[in-house]
Design an enzyme around this catalytic site. Structure first.
Site, mmCIF file in Angstrom:
data_model
loop_
_atom_site.group_PDB
_atom_site.id
_atom_site.type_symbol
_atom_site.label_atom_id
_atom_site.label_comp_id
_atom_site.label_asym_id
_atom_site.label_seq_id
_atom_site.Cartn_x
_atom_site.Cartn_y
_atom_site.Cartn_z
ATOM 1 N N TYR A 112 -11.308 6.860 -7.787
ATOM 2 C CA TYR A 112 -10.736 7.309 -6.729
ATOM 3 C C TYR A 112 -10.480 8.653 -6.836
ATOM 4 O O TYR A 112 -10.016 9.242 -5.683
ATOM 5 C CB TYR A 112 -9.336 6.439 -6.462
ATOM 6 C CG TYR A 112 -9.422 5.015 -6.135
ATOM 7 C CD1 TYR A 112 -10.238 4.525 -5.144
ATOM 8 C CD2 TYR A 112 -8.654 4.304 -7.202
ATOM 9 C CE1 TYR A 112 -10.150 2.854 -5.127
ATOM 10 C CE2 TYR A 112 -8.835 2.703 -7.095
ATOM 11 C CZ TYR A 112 -9.431 2.275 -6.131
ATOM 12 O OH TYR A 112 -9.417 0.822 -5.890
ATOM 13 N N CYS A 160 -19.471 6.279 -23.304
ATOM 14 C CA CYS A 160 -20.717 6.870 -23.261
ATOM 15 C C CYS A 160 -20.873 7.298 -21.797
ATOM 16 O O CYS A 160 -22.270 7.007 -21.371
ATOM 17 C CB CYS A 160 -21.605 6.264 -24.023
ATOM 18 S SG CYS A 160 -21.244 6.038 -25.919
ATOM 19 N N GLU A 161 -20.295 7.821 -20.869
ATOM 20 C CA GLU A 161 -20.642 8.349 -19.626
ATOM 21 C C GLU A 161 -19.657 9.421 -19.240
ATOM 22 O O GLU A 161 -18.501 9.452 -20.119
ATOM 23 C CB GLU A 161 -20.593 7.212 -18.435
ATOM 24 C CG GLU A 161 -21.578 6.068 -18.697
ATOM 25 C CD GLU A 161 -21.454 5.267 -17.512
ATOM 26 O OE1 GLU A 161 -20.978 5.421 -16.532
ATOM 27 O OE2 GLU A 161 -21.725 4.173 -17.909
ATOM 28 N N ARG A 189 -8.950 4.487 -12.382
ATOM 29 C CA ARG A 189 -8.554 5.074 -11.016
ATOM 30 C C ARG A 189 -9.060 6.685 -11.110
ATOM 31 O O ARG A 189 -9.540 6.939 -10.033
ATOM 32 C CB ARG A 189 -7.134 4.994 -11.021
ATOM 33 C CG ARG A 189 -6.593 3.566 -10.919
ATOM 34 C CD ARG A 189 -5.144 3.618 -10.568
ATOM 35 N NE ARG A 189 -4.988 3.774 -9.168
ATOM 36 C CZ ARG A 189 -4.459 4.864 -8.764
ATOM 37 N NH1 ARG A 189 -3.812 5.831 -9.760
ATOM 38 N NH2 ARG A 189 -4.050 5.386 -7.610
ATOM 39 N N GLY A 203 0.712 -1.354 -0.045
ATOM 40 C CA GLY A 203 0.048 -0.095 0.003
ATOM 41 C C GLY A 203 0.847 1.227 -0.034
ATOM 42 O O GLY A 203 0.321 2.238 0.023
ATOM 43 N N GLU A 226 4.961 -6.125 0.922
ATOM 44 C CA GLU A 226 4.401 -6.644 -0.252
ATOM 45 C C GLU A 226 3.934 -5.409 -1.193
ATOM 46 O O GLU A 226 2.869 -5.254 -1.260
ATOM 47 C CB GLU A 226 3.030 -7.483 0.234
ATOM 48 C CG GLU A 226 3.194 -8.691 0.748
ATOM 49 C CD GLU A 226 1.980 -9.129 1.663
ATOM 50 O OE1 GLU A 226 1.017 -8.361 1.451
ATOM 51 O OE2 GLU A 226 2.192 -10.373 2.203
ATOM 52 N N PRO A 227 5.055 -4.667 -1.566
ATOM 53 C CA PRO A 227 4.693 -3.353 -2.504
ATOM 54 C C PRO A 227 4.207 -4.161 -3.758
ATOM 55 O O PRO A 227 4.602 -5.003 -4.604
ATOM 56 C CB PRO A 227 6.268 -2.824 -2.618
ATOM 57 C CG PRO A 227 7.016 -3.953 -2.326
ATOM 58 C CD PRO A 227 6.379 -4.979 -1.470
ATOM 59 N N GLY A 228 3.404 -3.297 -4.156
ATOM 60 C CA GLY A 228 2.704 -3.684 -5.622
ATOM 61 C C GLY A 228 2.763 -2.209 -6.364
ATOM 62 O O GLY A 228 3.780 -1.968 -7.253
ATOM 63 N N ARG A 229 1.924 -1.184 -6.220
ATOM 64 C CA ARG A 229 1.954 0.216 -6.793
ATOM 65 C C ARG A 229 3.412 0.608 -6.592
ATOM 66 O O ARG A 229 3.760 1.315 -7.486
ATOM 67 C CB ARG A 229 0.951 0.685 -6.291
ATOM 68 C CG ARG A 229 0.752 2.530 -6.811
ATOM 69 C CD ARG A 229 -0.076 3.266 -6.535
ATOM 70 N NE ARG A 229 -0.743 2.840 -5.136
ATOM 71 C CZ ARG A 229 -1.454 3.923 -4.590
ATOM 72 N NH1 ARG A 229 -1.934 5.000 -5.206
ATOM 73 N NH2 ARG A 229 -1.713 3.708 -3.148
#
Length: 417
Positions: free
Chosen positions: A319, A345-346, A315, A235, A276-279
């Site tokens: 977010y 189409c939004e 994202r 995170g 546990e790094p991801g981003r």
């Protein structure tokens, strides 16, 4: 503060990834296109490891951020383990060469059958609720080690309505007021609890607050006698250029290194320290390349319409996430204010009132910091194709996932009369 680590460099008015002009990548592979830079991934991994000098650090790549198997294999070559949240992610990891004991399975609110499958595959099990922990205890007793994921109810530095991992109302982890229940299961079934896991959280921005939380976790860990590791999860954010504070991972490493060493001495033996790094590893290494296909003005708003949408990068809409946008076709153009939108189409704004060089139809835009939770959260909404993916390693561009086609879109549909 961690530097902005965009993989693109501007040389002689040309944006490049490593030594390859991004315009050349767009022409060869088409747009929209995800591009990942191996050098940037390694730089972030090296930085993450930099602060830890005396502890036995194990980095487990949180592959939910980006499950492209070529990227996973690259990180395997860099010596990482793997953090997984589904059986499919475990299978991907095994396919690219990870050993089962280097893979940790941390599902959330899953049927116990998934945990049984993971045990059969031989990976490390991490359980986050009492229900599944009791089922695990009854079936395996102490024959299979298990890690427990806790919610230590530590107040975070800042909270949002959608990101609030350490808050006591979070759905993640076993609450501290249930520790006695965990201990009772351990005693009754001779459970072998060999790890304590928490999520380190994207809302904790300073090493000092992190260390205070870590000390609380160390106190909890003293209640368990058979630990081999403590896992602080993932995170941790990187600087994406939005001006918001991020935690200094090197300084965090230096401080946690000392505190963890002291804890191990008190515990009586040396444990492993897991993250546990991801981003943090892949986020800034990725770019979504997209063409401006429409320029229009409505009222007082100048719109740049691109050939992508929130079906390919959700994202910003989901977010409110910030992504730097670069006009690679006109880097020195006069600065103007645009709202960059997609073709769904939004309403799907990538950026509102963003200052960019003058942008025309046909210009190539790069949406940066798109390596994490970009393709992995993509969909076929509006029956549009998911983009191709390219991985740049040693200045060579490799196609590592083909663009969807119509056959992919309808493959599992069954038409009835």
């Amino acid at each position: 503060m961690t530097k902005i680590a965009t993989a693109m460099k501007l040389e002689n008015n040309t944006y490049k990834i490593q030594n390859i002009p991004v315009e050349g990548l767009a022409e060869k592979f088409g747009t929209p296109l995800y591009v990942y830079d191996a050098d940037e991934i390694k730089e972030h991994l090296d930085r993450f490891r930099q602060g830890f000098s005396s502890v036995d650090l194990k980095v487990k790549y949180a592959c939910k951020a980006l499950t492209n198997m070529s990227v996973m294999k690259y990180l395997l070559k860099q010596g990482t383990g793997l953090d997984t949240v589904s059986i499919s992610e475990i299978q991907m990891g095994l396919t690219v060469g990870y050993q089962p004991n280097d893979i940790v399975f941390t599902p959330n609110c899953v049927d116990f059958s998934e945990i049984e499958q993971a045990v059969e595959l031989g990976v490390k099990i991490n359980i986050e609720n009492l229900s599944n922990l009791e089922k695990f205890a009854k079936k395996y007793g102490g024959s299979v080690p298990v890690c427990i994921r806790l919610n230590p109810q530590i107040a975070a530095q800042s909270n949002t309505d959608k990101v609030d991992w350490w808050h006591k109302q979070s759905k993640f982890g076993i609450s501290l007021d249930q520790i006695d229940d965990v201990k009772a299961l351990e005693s009754q079934y001779d459970l072998h609890i060999d790890g304590i896991h928490i999520h380190s959280s994207s809302v904790i921005m300073s090493p000092e607050i992190f260390i205070n939380g870590a000390k609380a976790v160390f106190d909890i860990a003293m209640q368990f006698e058979k630990l081999d590791f403590i896992d602080f999860g993932g995170g941790i954010k990187v600087d994406v250029g939005d001006g918001n504070e991020v935690i200094d991972v090197v300084e965090l490493g230096k401080q946690l290194d000392v505190e963890f060493t002291a804890f191990c001495e008190k515990y009586g033996r040396k444990l492993q320290l897991w993250f546990e790094p991801g981003r943090f590893l892949v986020g800034n290494a990725g770019h979504l390349l997209s063409r401006c296909v429409v320029r229009k003005r409505n009222g007082g708003t100048e719109f740049v319409g691109i050939d992508s949408g929130f079906n390919q990068l959700i994202r910003p809409m989901m977010y409110g996430a910030y992504h730097e946008i670069v006009n690679t076709s006109n880097p020195q153009g006069d600065q103007q204010k645009y709202t960059v939108v997609g073709n769904i189409c939004e309403i799907d704004n990538f950026a509102v009132d963003r200052v960019l060089p003058e942008t025309k139809e046909g210009d190539l835009l790069a949406i940066n910091s798109a390596g994490a939770y970009g393709y992995s959260m993509a969909s076929n909404y509006n029956s549009r194709f998911r983009p191709a993916e390219v991985f740049v390693v040693d200045s060579e561009a490799h196609l590592v996932r083909k663009r969807d086609n119509y056959e992919d879109l309808i493959r599992n549909q069954i038409i009835i009369d």
